[in-house]
Motif scaffolding. Structure first.
Motif, PDB file in Angstrom:
ATOM      1  N   HIS A 187       1.050  -1.360  -0.494  1.00  0.00           N
ATOM      2  CA  HIS A 187       0.033  -0.177   0.379  1.00  0.00           C
ATOM      3  C   HIS A 187       0.683   0.945   0.399  1.00  0.00           C
ATOM      4  O   HIS A 187       1.854   1.237   1.103  1.00  0.00           O
ATOM      5  CB  HIS A 187      -1.593  -0.222   1.116  1.00  0.00           C
ATOM      6  N   LEU A 222       0.422   4.175   0.881  1.00  0.00           N
ATOM      7  CA  LEU A 222       0.405   5.226   2.356  1.00  0.00           C
ATOM      8  C   LEU A 222       0.778   4.040   3.830  1.00  0.00           C
ATOM      9  O   LEU A 222       1.538   4.701   4.091  1.00  0.00           O
ATOM     10  CB  LEU A 222      -0.918   5.281   2.085  1.00  0.00           C
ATOM     11  N   THR A 223       0.889   2.903   3.551  1.00  0.00           N
ATOM     12  CA  THR A 223       0.863   2.772   4.883  1.00  0.00           C
ATOM     13  C   THR A 223       2.547   1.305   4.708  1.00  0.00           C
ATOM     14  O   THR A 223       3.048   0.754   5.487  1.00  0.00           O
ATOM     15  CB  THR A 223      -0.053   2.167   5.717  1.00  0.00           C
ATOM     16  N   ARG A 258       1.718  -1.679   4.030  1.00  0.00           N
ATOM     17  CA  ARG A 258       1.236  -2.911   4.285  1.00  0.00           C
ATOM     18  C   ARG A 258       0.958  -4.054   2.275  1.00  0.00           C
ATOM     19  O   ARG A 258       0.451  -3.493   1.916  1.00  0.00           O
ATOM     20  CB  ARG A 258      -0.352  -2.655   4.737  1.00  0.00           C
ATOM     21  N   ARG A 284      -2.756  -7.420  -2.614  1.00  0.00           N
ATOM     22  CA  ARG A 284      -2.808  -7.477  -3.424  1.00  0.00           C
ATOM     23  C   ARG A 284      -2.928  -6.316  -4.397  1.00  0.00           C
ATOM     24  O   ARG A 284      -3.335  -5.168  -3.982  1.00  0.00           O
ATOM     25  CB  ARG A 284      -4.809  -8.429  -3.865  1.00  0.00           C
ATOM     26  N   GLN A 327     -14.531  -6.867  -5.740  1.00  0.00           N
ATOM     27  CA  GLN A 327     -13.792  -6.614  -4.569  1.00  0.00           C
ATOM     28  C   GLN A 327     -13.762  -8.736  -4.065  1.00  0.00           C
ATOM     29  O   GLN A 327     -14.295  -8.945  -4.617  1.00  0.00           O
ATOM     30  CB  GLN A 327     -15.580  -7.000  -3.561  1.00  0.00           C
ATOM     31  N   ALA A 345     -13.580 -11.016  -1.282  1.00  0.00           N
ATOM     32  CA  ALA A 345     -14.022 -11.647  -0.306  1.00  0.00           C
ATOM     33  C   ALA A 345     -13.316 -12.443   0.803  1.00  0.00           C
ATOM     34  O   ALA A 345     -12.762 -13.218   0.323  1.00  0.00           O
ATOM     35  CB  ALA A 345     -15.658 -12.619  -0.861  1.00  0.00           C
ATOM     36  N   TYR A 346     -13.710 -12.295   1.843  1.00  0.00           N
ATOM     37  CA  TYR A 346     -13.418 -12.641   3.385  1.00  0.00           C
ATOM     38  C   TYR A 346     -13.777 -14.665   3.109  1.00  0.00           C
ATOM     39  O   TYR A 346     -12.227 -15.117   3.045  1.00  0.00           O
ATOM     40  CB  TYR A 346     -14.094 -12.318   4.313  1.00  0.00           C
ATOM     41  N   GLY A 347     -14.571 -14.532   2.924  1.00  0.00           N
ATOM     42  CA  GLY A 347     -15.171 -16.179   2.500  1.00  0.00           C
ATOM     43  C   GLY A 347     -14.079 -16.881   1.833  1.00  0.00           C
ATOM     44  O   GLY A 347     -13.431 -18.410   2.246  1.00  0.00           O
ATOM     45  N   PRO A 348     -14.242 -16.841   0.258  1.00  0.00           N
ATOM     46  CA  PRO A 348     -13.622 -17.999  -0.555  1.00  0.00           C
ATOM     47  C   PRO A 348     -11.913 -17.081  -0.314  1.00  0.00           C
ATOM     48  O   PRO A 348     -11.135 -18.272  -0.690  1.00  0.00           O
ATOM     49  CB  PRO A 348     -13.907 -17.038  -2.506  1.00  0.00           C
ATOM     50  N   ARG A 383     -10.523 -17.454   2.599  1.00  0.00           N
ATOM     51  CA  ARG A 383      -9.932 -17.726   3.554  1.00  0.00           C
ATOM     52  C   ARG A 383      -9.950 -19.469   3.239  1.00  0.00           C
ATOM     53  O   ARG A 383      -8.870 -20.121   3.654  1.00  0.00           O
ATOM     54  CB  ARG A 383     -11.086 -17.884   5.390  1.00  0.00           C
ATOM     55  N   ARG A 384     -11.049 -20.185   2.257  1.00  0.00           N
ATOM     56  CA  ARG A 384     -10.774 -21.177   2.274  1.00  0.00           C
ATOM     57  C   ARG A 384      -9.960 -21.946   1.227  1.00  0.00           C
ATOM     58  O   ARG A 384      -9.867 -22.580   0.650  1.00  0.00           O
ATOM     59  CB  ARG A 384     -12.606 -21.335   1.461  1.00  0.00           C
TER      60      ARG A 384
END
Lengths: 680, 267
Positions: free
Chosen positions: B22, B24-25, B27, B30, B178, B180-183, B185-186
């Motif tokens: 990123h 600015l930070t 971090r 992607r 966007q 997504a957190y679910g996919p 994580r899996r």
């Protein structure tokens, strides 16, 4: 003949109702497991009905009395009818009591008839229109068949034809009021509603449980460590069983619809329809039977019913890959909500609309990656920079370069930890913050700020359904807070206030807990005034009105302190028609400005219309979101602009500036007019 | 990965994804252009999309790579490389073995060397054509791809290229969906060990944060909002530039030197 027919009718109705109840319970049990204490809930149910539910119903006096007469009369009449006619025990007072009960019920049903003659738009029509007739049939039928039992009429009065007619009338009443209770008629609300009170997902809402005085309004946390648990609600069976039970309890009174800001703005949301859609999804089918106001549609006026259908294991929102496909509800419906909780506050059945909407948003964000509008960008910013605007987190204190705010990292302990919130990046809110600092210094409060160690509280991430980002922010903020010692947290942002006060508790590491009170600045300033620590010079002859922020009022029950402060300032306070717990949302909550679902008008425009009706010169607010929303409203041509002031600014302007009190007050630089600008 | 591609041998696409940073930070995230590349690949009809990353695997890089999985993928091929390794041989070998029809990459990495040379070196090694600065892939038919290249000021150039081809994605390509957190994580990492070649030169380098380039400020003395708006919306004025044609290299070099002295870049 009636003494043979009546017991048969009564017990047949009860048996069919029992069968229906079993089927209905099986529908609810399609939902996920949820821990409730069955016995304690059932014990507490009458009290919850008589105290908590009636507290809401009694806001409409006529309707409350109507319901007491009708429902009370019905319950008594049914119980007594079973004894008198079912078991044939008409001796003594029982028969007379039954007469009294059915007469009371009849009187109540007359008021129901009157209300249904010209029903307001918020009431559902359809089967609900026949309910007053059914109530009259039951009460009249029972009354007349009881007359022979107490000896007023001879047992065989009227002959078999009259007996048959009476039996038919009683059967009609029983079919609607007893069988319909468990087979999905309008009276379903009595059966499901009673059990919903007993097994409510938030038992802490009720007065029989302890919750330390504040209404428990924090959202329930998702367990992200359990890889098997669904991330939010993607299909009706992902709701917990008692949430499904709650949806089924809906009495379609439309009070939620009447107060919903999104509905009034013509955005495609109607809380009542949403709850009915969830019932449709739970049972499977289409929404064609729905007989209330549909979702508004900016293009078509109203969304026609019958286009949407669902099933317990089908998707609630059609996945993006099926572009023009429709499922149970459209995504825009869920994203229209400002999470203002007006519907929950008004609901006599204690249904938790906001919980359900956030549950479904969680699925859309966490599983589908379908946060609309600027939502995805805001979430990415929160992940990368810990603030929704994507600003440099190292610049959180740039606005206060001249104020020399004490940093927690330096002082390590202070009386007050001043939580600044993301308003530090907003030039308007910086003025509020400067005013608040001035007030705190005038009162000699020992305070400190976290500075660059502070992060977004996670409010907007959570309301947008991104529980993962919320929990990450919450855990890191808690770790920061745990390093320092302070007596209380004060913030001028009701959203941070709510999250810190009511939602962070679930994320403290085991063995630790939030051992500090959190105050909104209006409460804290009021305490300072009451303690005599602030010297005010009243005499502002302004006519003001006060707007209750949702997250301060309905979420946290603080209606008094801001008004007390205004009273101490000596200004003339005129209330808007909708204020206090009925305050209308500014449109800035729940990520609504970010997702920006189109409607016919804007929510803040409507609220500023409310303000103008009072003819106040200023509207006093206590929330950076409300300030931003109201200042964005263009006044109608020819109207004077109404000034929007934060309560801290009002107090700062009224500080006693006689030499005794002004040694440390900082210079206020916000009025300097910039005439030269540098652009890159 | 996508069900429909199981029936027909569709277009095989490999997207090279990197760990971003990123601005600015700092971090890990992607990388923006790589994510645009993934979005471009996802928008292709009947494509079998594969994600490929070569690099070190640690906690922060894994979180960043999961950002790509969150765009709707079940796995990501990972060629594990030690820190500071030259990933070119490993990527070239892997691509050679997979032989996809289309390779999509960002213009340059957001961390590390960030020279933007990797796609060119890969193309050279594999002997494939390379098209840079893509805005869209219009169609792929019978071994030919119709590409839309982004040029300055919103101009576009349509190109026809024979497959296989390596393309790099411009900032003008559609914004990525966007994550997504679910996919995310899996999703699984399919790890393979590639050949490791140490980048000796890189190891000797000293890395320091770039100094911010001074920006030319535009001072606007404006009395009204209208003047300020006009100044902000005004098109950048050229005028002082000159176009040299048919000059010798020496003349060209002298012209450049003169300009640099005028601008105080050289003293």
């Amino acid at each position: 003949m009636l003494d043979i027919l009546l017991p048969i009718l009564l017990f047949a109705a009860l048996a069919v109702a029992a069968l229906g109840a079993w089927r209905r319970v099986r529908l609810w049990r399609r939902g996920r497991a949820s821990q409730v204490s069955v016995f304690r809930g059932l014990i507490a149910m009458p009290r919850r009905y008589l105290v908590d539910l009636h507290h809401v119903v009694a806001r409409d006096k006529v309707m409350a009395n109507t319901h007491v007469a009708t429902a009370g009369g019905f319950v008594a009449a049914l119980g007594l009818a079973i004894v008198v006619h079912g078991l044939g025990l008409a001796e003594g007072v029982l028969g007379w009591l039954l007469l009294a009960a059915s007469a009371t019920m009849f009187a109540g049903s007359l008021f129901v008839v009157r209300r249904r003659r010209n029903p307001p738009a918020r009431l559902s029509k359809g089967p609900w229109m026949r309910l007053p007739k059914s109530l009259m049939a039951f009460s009249l039928g029972i009354f007349v068949v009881t007359l022979p039992a107490v000896g007023v009429l001879p047992a065989d009065a009227g002959g078999w034809l009259v007996a048959l007619v009476l039996a038919a009338v009683v059967a009609w009443g029983l079919a609607e009021l007893v069988v319909g209770m468990t087979w999905g008629g309008p009276m379903k609300h009595a059966f499901a509603g009673a059990l919903h009170l007993a097994f409510h997902r938030r038992p802490e809402r009720f007065s029989d449980t302890q919750h330390g005085g504040s209404p428990p309004t924090g959202l329930k946390a998702l367990d992200l460590d359990d890889a098997e648990a669904p991330l939010g609600v993607g299909q009706p069976s992902d709701f917990t069983w008692n949430q499904l039970l709650g949806f089924d309890a809906c009495v379609q009174c439309g009070r939620c619809e009447a107060v919903c800001p999104a509905f009034a703005a013509g955005q495609p949301l109607n809380p009542k329809k949403l709850i009915q859609d969830m019932v449709v999804g739970m049972a499977g089918g289409s929404d064609a039977q729905y007989a209330g106001s549909p979702y508004p549609s900016p293009e078509r006026g109203d969304q026609p019913v019958g286009e949407h259908q669902g099933s317990p294991h089908g998707p609630i929102v059609a996945p993006a890959s099926t572009k023009d496909g429709k499922a149970l509800v459209d995504a825009e419906t869920l994203w229209s909500c400002t999470t203002c909780r007006a519907c929950v506050e008004e609901c006599p059945m204690m249904i938790e609309h906001v919980d359900a909407i956030v549950d479904m948003r969680r699925h859309l964000t966490l599983e589908e990656g379908a946060t609309p509008g600027k939502g995805a960008e805001v979430i990415d910013n929160l992940i990368a920079t810990d603030n929704p605007g994507g600003f440099d987190p190292g610049g959180r204190l740039n606005w206060a370069a001249d104020l020399e705010l004490p940093l927690m990292a330096d002082v390590e302990r202070a009386e007050v930890l001043l939580w600044l919130g993301d308003g530090v990046f907003d030039m308007r809110n910086q003025r509020t913050l400067r005013a608040l600092v001035k007030v705190l210094r005038a009162a000699d409060v020992d305070f400190a700020v976290l500075g660059n160690e502070e992060r977004d509280s996670g409010d907007v991430a959570r309301r947008l359904g991104d529980e993962a980002t919320f929990q990450s922010l919450a855990r890191r903020n808690i770790a920061t807070l745990s390093q320092y010692r302070f007596d209380c947290v004060v913030t001028c942002d009701p959203h941070s206030f709510h999250v810190l006060k009511n939602e962070y508790g679930a994320f403290y590491p085991e063995g630790q807990e939030a051992g500090y009170p959190v105050w909104h600045h209006s409460t804290f300033i009021n305490q300072l005034i009451e303690a005599g620590r602030l010297r005010l010079a009243p005499g502002q002859a302004a006519r003001v009105t006060y707007h209750d922020p949702c997250y301060l009022g309905r979420y946290n029950g603080e209606y008094e302190a801001p008004r007390a402060v205004l009273q101490a300032l000596g200004v003339e306070l005129v209330e808007m028609q909708r204020s206090g717990y009925r305050s209308r949302c500014c449109g800035g909550g729940g990520g609504a400005p970010v997702t920006d679902i189109p409607g016919k008008q804007r929510i803040p425009d409507m609220r500023m219309g409310d303000v103008r009706e009072t003819q106040a010169e200023q509207v006093v607010v206590g929330c950076p979101q409300c300030t931003a929303m109201f200042e964005g409203v263009v006044p109608p041509a020819g109207d004077e602009e109404v000034a929007v002031k934060d309560i801290a600014e009002m107090v700062a302007a009224a500080l006693d500036t006689t030499p005794a009190a002004t040694s440390s007050a900082p210079r206020d630089t916000s009025t300097a007019q910039a005439t030269e600008e540098v652009m890159s | 990965m996508q069900p429909e591609s199981a029936m027909t041998p569709g277009l095989e696409v490999t997207v090279l994804v990197s760990v971003g940073r990123h601005p600015l930070t700092g971090r890990a995230r992607r990388a923006d252009q790589d994510a645009r590349g993934v979005e471009l690949a996802r928008s292709l009809a009947n494509a079998q999309v594969r994600l490929l990353h070569a690099g070190m695997r640690d906690e922060s890089s894994e979180a960043a790579l999961r950002g790509y999985l969150g765009m709707g993928f079940t796995e990501l091929s990972l060629l594990e490389q030690p820190e500071g390794a030259d990933v070119l041989p490993a990527l070239a070998e892997a691509l050679d073995a997979m032989s996809p029809h289309l390779v999509i990459a960002g213009e340059r990495a957001e961390r590390g060397e960030g020279s933007g040379l990797l796609p060119y070196l890969l193309a050279e090694r594999l002997g494939w054509p390379l098209v840079s600065g893509l805005a869209a892939v219009e169609s792929v038919e019978e071994g030919m791809a119709t590409l839309l290249q982004a040029l300055p000021r919103g101009q576009r150039r349509r190109l026809k290229v024979r497959l296989p081809v390596i393309v790099t994605v411009d900032d003008a390509a559609p914004a990525p969906r966007q994550s997504a957190y679910g996919p995310a994580r899996r999703g699984a990492f399919e790890t393979a060990a590639g050949p490791v070649s140490d980048d000796e030169q890189w190891a000797a380098w000293q890395v320091q944060p770039a100094r911010q380039r001074p920006k030319r400020l535009k001072i606007v003395k404006a009395a009204s909002a209208r003047d300020r708006f006009k100044a902000a919306a005004a098109k950048a004025e050229g005028g002082s530039g000159q176009v040299l044609t048919d000059v010798t290299p020496t003349q060209g070099a002298e012209a450049i030197l003169t300009l640099l002295r005028e601008e105080d870049v050289l003293r």
